[in-house]
Enzyme design. Structure first.
Site, mmCIF file in Angstrom:
data_model
loop_
_atom_site.group_PDB
_atom_site.id
_atom_site.type_symbol
_atom_site.label_atom_id
_atom_site.label_comp_id
_atom_site.label_asym_id
_atom_site.label_seq_id
_atom_site.Cartn_x
_atom_site.Cartn_y
_atom_site.Cartn_z
ATOM 1 C CD GLU A 125 10.437 -11.920 -7.883
ATOM 2 O OE1 GLU A 125 10.343 -11.365 -6.793
ATOM 3 O OE2 GLU A 125 11.378 -11.676 -8.672
ATOM 4 C CD GLU A 133 17.398 -12.984 -7.967
ATOM 5 O OE1 GLU A 133 16.813 -13.363 -6.944
ATOM 6 O OE2 GLU A 133 17.099 -11.949 -8.581
ATOM 7 C CG ASN A 186 1.641 0.797 4.194
ATOM 8 O OD1 ASN A 186 1.437 -0.407 4.065
ATOM 9 N ND2 ASN A 186 2.847 1.324 4.119
ATOM 10 N N GLY A 187 -0.467 -1.034 6.319
ATOM 11 C CA GLY A 187 -0.112 -1.850 7.480
ATOM 12 C C GLY A 187 -1.238 -2.810 7.811
ATOM 13 C CB CYS A 210 -0.868 0.053 1.252
ATOM 14 S SG CYS A 210 -1.928 -1.373 1.423
ATOM 15 C CD1 TRP A 218 0.377 -6.057 -3.210
ATOM 16 C CD2 TRP A 218 0.441 -6.577 -1.035
ATOM 17 N NE1 TRP A 218 0.946 -7.295 -3.091
ATOM 18 C CE2 TRP A 218 0.990 -7.635 -1.772
ATOM 19 C CE3 TRP A 218 0.375 -6.691 0.353
ATOM 20 C CZ2 TRP A 218 1.481 -8.789 -1.172
ATOM 21 C CZ3 TRP A 218 0.863 -7.835 0.946
ATOM 22 C CH2 TRP A 218 1.405 -8.869 0.196
ATOM 23 C CG HIS A 227 19.913 -35.831 -1.955
ATOM 24 N ND1 HIS A 227 20.160 -37.131 -1.584
ATOM 25 C CD2 HIS A 227 21.126 -35.252 -2.134
ATOM 26 C CE1 HIS A 227 21.467 -37.330 -1.517
ATOM 27 N NE2 HIS A 227 22.074 -36.201 -1.853
ATOM 28 C CE LYS A 268 13.925 -11.173 -10.174
ATOM 29 N NZ LYS A 268 14.735 -10.843 -9.033
ATOM 30 C CE LYS A 297 11.811 -2.492 -6.613
ATOM 31 N NZ LYS A 297 12.550 -3.670 -7.085
#
Ligand code: G6P
Length: 607
Positions: free
Chosen positions: A486, A479, A98-99, A2, A74, A502, A483, A602
């Site tokens: 995402e 990574e 926001n939170g 947010c 968000w 394994h 990527k 982000k």
């Protein structure tokens, strides 16, 4: 995550709130809204989806006023929808948040007992109802804020507007970031400096527990104990230019292509490319006596920490632990007296990382941070700040922030290696010479005519993709998989190459792509055995290697991407580029929303 904006002025505010919300778009969101007060009435316009939908809604239903608040949401509590979008309104109050209000269930029950019916599934709505009820009961704005803040628990950056007090904006901060910018006869509030820098560059940051009563002429800021406090203002470094993609189709493509330049800047800010002399900011401890380093971060920054563990252990012989930020303080970690803890964060605002940092500080650690936003909360609360000079990173999927983090971490490990007598001057100089040369190698990979689209169009048809790497390149496999997940929504797993047998080998059947991050290094022969194991089960291999590696494995691979030969210690930085490009082109092929992938944010300011 947010984003919130508020303006109190003598002029109309709606357009400027919308521009600020656009500057916060990069944080990731799924709905948006704006409210303003006109003739002591709250007007509101909200839309699900992108800000362009809100813009269209505002054309049909224009709102105006000289005080207003705006929000990009968000979703945490409640699906993304118009009803759940902020601002939330109750009677004469409008709120953006926001939170997470953690005790919202209990507050909902209390409000229901008082006959209040909830209109949304959000946790925020209770704030609007409580504030309105307190005002209805005759409280003045100051009293109302004190009552409200003693009632709500959790994390918040809040802006509250009241129809009967159109000359006053209220604000509060606990954990989630909030800044105020000072104008002439007007005041601006926002989640970060980027939201405000085009309005005014004179900015102060709220500290945890701060709340404020703001008019167009002044901001009275109070601390947790309701004492008036001064929060120093500074001229922000955040750019007042509206970010643009230039000649590129996406911010992610632009940011991938900026890497040679920003890596060069970042490296040059710590090391003279000619003499190889490294100069780091001052630490509160002596690196040559450091007993242990703890690295904590989230997401892509966590993978930078994993790479750094190899470097700090190998080059500086420092016992190093790496932790995921959201786990760190819950496992009662053993933190050695006089140890140092390093927090890596592009935004400097990830709440998991910030809370881990505060925990480490309370437990006597020397706090170092590595951030891309030097005015961020994580930076402000650190003993020593190292900066990446990546410039604003807009694409949700991190690229240039990651590689500039790696360059800084390697430079630091080399310097500490010298101070601790592990690396000779000659060995250190060899690495820094290679680092100085790295931008030109990256530029070469970007300009080489490699068939990213050929391989990516096949990856785009896959259900699963496996990424394998060994040693210092194991985190690059992680990574690469992150990527791809995402931005293309394809299931991808990153594994240590030797670990494939394994578990993930069970996923291998004819045609499954396996991306091998395999420079010709000390682990190459073992990695190539793992590649053969995959091949024997019908996998199709995407090989990322150099001349020597390709000479040995070219027959085994379906797609080959030739990387320049580079000092083995630097390979994670160079090999980040092909995994970014594979993900980018695969997502482009699939037509997904590359810069703002679904569900992702982000800057994640909730735990
Ligand atoms: C979010 C972003 C990731 C980022 C992570 C950590 O999940 O989508 O790209 O790596 O947060 O962010 P930070 O700003 O702390 O590096």
């Amino acid at each position: 995550m947010c984003g919130i904006v508020g303006i109190i002025s003598t002029q109309s505010v709606t357009k400027r709130i919308l521009t600020s919300l656009k500057r916060l778009e990069y944080r990731g969101y799924d709905s948006a809204g704006i409210s303003a007060i006109k003739n002591r009435k709250i007007e509101r316009c909200r839309a699900a989806g992108k800000l362009s939908n809100l813009e269209q809604a505002l054309v049909k239903q224009p709102i105006s006023g000289s005080i207003g608040i705006g929000h990009t949401r968000w979703a945490t509590h409640g699906v993304p929808s118009i009803e759940n979008a902020h601002p939330h309104v109750s009677g004469q109050v409008a709120v953006v948040h926001n939170g997470i209000i953690e005790n919202y269930q209990q507050l909902k029950e209390e409000l229901a007992n008082d006959g209040v019916t909830m209109q949304t599934e959000t946790d925020t709505e209770v704030v609007a109802h409580l504030a309105n009820a307190y005002l209805q009961a005759g409280m003045q704005p100051k009293e109302m804020m004190q009552a409200l803040l003693s009632k709500i628990q959790g994390a918040f950056a809040l802006l509250i507007m009241m129809a009967q007090h159109p000359d006053t904006l209220l604000a509060a901060r606990k954990y989630s970031p909030l800044a105020i910018a000072y104008g002439d006869d007007e005041m601006f509030l926002g989640s970060d400096a980027l939201a405000l820098a085009h309005l005014s560059r004179k900015i102060s940051y709220f500290e945890d527990g701060d709340w404020a009563i703001i008019t167009k002429d002044e901001a009275k800021i109070f601390n947790l104990k309701n004492e008036i406090v001064e929060r120093p203002s500074k001229i922000t470094d955040a750019s007042n230019k509206t970010p643009d993609k230039g000649k590129y189709a996406h911010y992610m493509e632009k940011e991938i292509n900026e890497q040679p330049e920003v890596i060069g800047y970042t490296f040059a800010s710590y090391c003279s490319p000619t003499t190889g002399k490294i100069t780091l900011p001052k630490f509160k401890f002596c690196p040559s006596e450091l007993p242990k380093l703890t690295i904590v971060a989230a997401g892509t920054s966590f993978y930078a920490g994993m790479v750094a563990k190899y470097w700090f252990e190998n080059l500086a012989r420092i016992p190093t632990e790496v932790d995921i930020a959201s786990e760190f303080r819950y496992r009662n970690p053993v933190l050695i007296k006089n140890g140092a803890a390093l927090f890596i964060s592009q935004s400097g605002e990830s709440l998991d990382t910030l809370m881990a940092q505060r925990y480490a500080k309370e437990n006597g650690q020397n706090i170092i941070s590595l951030v891309n936003v030097p005015e961020s909360t994580i930076a402000r609360e650190s003993d020593t700040v190292l900066k990446t000079l990546a410039g604003p990173e807009i694409s949700v999927a991190s690229t240039k922030a990651f590689t500039t983090q790696l360059v800084t971490l390697l430079t630091m490990a080399v310097h500490w290696g010298e101070l601790r007598g592990v690396l000779s001057d000659r060995e250190a100089k060899k690495i820094t010479d290679n680092l100085a040369n790295l931008p030109s190698l990256l530029a070469r990979v970007l300009s080489d005519d490699l068939d990213w689209i050929g391989a990516s169009s096949e990856l785009a048809l896959s259900q699963d993709v496996i990424y394998l790497g060994r040693g210092v390149n194991f985190p690059i496999a992680l990574e690469g998989a992150l990527k791809l997940k995402e931005i293309s929504y394809i299931h991808a797993e990153g594994y240590a190459a030797g670990e494939m047998k394994h578990g993930p080998i069970a996923l291998l059947e004819r045609g499954v792509p396996v991306v091998m991050v395999a420079p010709h290094d000390e682990w190459f022969e073992k990695t190539s055995s793992n590649l053969k194991e995959a091949l024997a089960r019908g996998a199709r291999v995407v090989l990322l290697s150099d001349d020597k590696g390709i000479e040995k494995l070219h027959e085994a691979a379906t797609w080959i991407f030739r990387m320049p030969r580079v000092h083995p210690i630097l390979t994670p930085i160079l090999y980040s580029l092909p995994v970014q490009l594979l993900a980018y082109h695969t997502a482009k092929e699939k037509g997904t929303e590359i810069d703002q992938p679904r569900n992702l944010a982000k800057s994640v300011t909730v735990e």
